[in-house]
Design an enzyme around this catalytic site. Structure first.
Site, mmCIF file in Angstrom:
data_model
loop_
_atom_site.group_PDB
_atom_site.id
_atom_site.type_symbol
_atom_site.label_atom_id
_atom_site.label_comp_id
_atom_site.label_asym_id
_atom_site.label_seq_id
_atom_site.Cartn_x
_atom_site.Cartn_y
_atom_site.Cartn_z
ATOM 1 N N LYS A 29 22.450 57.974 79.421
ATOM 2 C CA LYS A 29 22.981 58.660 78.248
ATOM 3 C C LYS A 29 23.444 60.076 78.622
ATOM 4 O O LYS A 29 23.134 60.551 79.728
ATOM 5 C CB LYS A 29 21.886 58.680 77.170
ATOM 6 N N ASN A 132 16.342 60.301 75.061
ATOM 7 C CA ASN A 132 15.511 59.480 75.955
ATOM 8 C C ASN A 132 16.258 58.915 77.171
ATOM 9 O O ASN A 132 15.873 57.905 77.739
ATOM 10 C CB ASN A 132 14.769 58.398 75.163
ATOM 11 N N HIS A 135 19.664 53.784 78.262
ATOM 12 C CA HIS A 135 19.676 52.585 77.418
ATOM 13 C C HIS A 135 19.536 51.349 78.301
ATOM 14 O O HIS A 135 20.068 51.319 79.416
ATOM 15 C CB HIS A 135 21.006 52.479 76.650
ATOM 16 N N GLU A 146 26.532 43.246 74.858
ATOM 17 C CA GLU A 146 26.804 44.630 75.264
ATOM 18 C C GLU A 146 27.735 44.686 76.471
ATOM 19 O O GLU A 146 28.639 45.514 76.525
ATOM 20 C CB GLU A 146 25.478 45.352 75.551
#
Ligand code: DAT
Ligand code: MG
Length: 168
Positions: A29, A132, A135, A146
């Site tokens: 991320k 966090n 992913h 995805e």
């Protein structure tokens, strides 16, 4: 609409993604990229024995992120999640190997870093659920959805790993 089409496509068009050919979608991320964690994260997946089949650095459009997190659209944190995920480039990856979906989730740790054991990526590198760093798909079915959402077929590479016979 496009998402619905892609899920139907992913459901019926599963090109042998089982056993050693199982694939998962992993993304570092924006905070992970800013904090220079890309190398460390790639290193962990490589050393584990998984095979990298897709990799790109991308500033992700909000509509793709809304599709990606569609199941969370009614959560109170949804708009801040989309803002965070579009705040800078992410590194999108596809990793392949036996039980890679389940194993990658173990390597990531829990959604909340405070619940993640030391030794996991979230347990070692972050403190807040809203930042966090990584992913990972939560099931084989979501991995298929995805991957087809984030990658074109031509961006997924077929190559023989020279260490394969030492891993399997
Ligand atoms: P995961 O990323 O472990 O699969 P998820 O799919 O439930 O977790 O949620 C997706 C992301 O949304 C998660 O990585 C961080 C964010 N998120 C989840 N719960 C949250 C919360 N209570 N507050 C803020 N952000 C949250
Ligand atoms: Mg999830």
């Amino acid at each position: 609409m496009i998402f619905l089409f892609m899920s139907i496509f992913a459901r019926f068009f599963q090109p042998g993604w089982t056993g050693v050919n199982e694939r998962t979608f992993i993304a570092v991320k924006p905070d992970g990229v800013q904090r220079k964690l890309v190398g460390e994260i790639v290193r962990r997946f490589e050393k584990k024995g998984f095979k990298l089949v897709g990799f790109k650095l991308e500033q992700v459009p909000e509509d793709l992120l809304r599709e990606h997190y569609w199941d969370l659209r009614n959560k109170p944190f949804f708009s801040s999640l989309i803002r965070y995920m579009s705040s800078g480039p992410v590194v999108a990856m596809v990793w392949q190997g036996l039980d890679v979906v389940k194993t990658a989730r173990k390597m990531l740790g829990e959604t909340n870093p405070a619940d993640s054991l030391p030794g996991t990526i979230r347990g070692d590198f972050c403190v807040e659920v809203g930042k966090n760093v990584i992913h990972g798909s939560d099931s084989v079915e979501s991995a298929q959805k995805e991957i087809s959402l984030w990658f074109r077929q031509s961006e997924l590479h077929h190559w023989e790993s020279s260490s394969r016979n030492w891993i399997y």
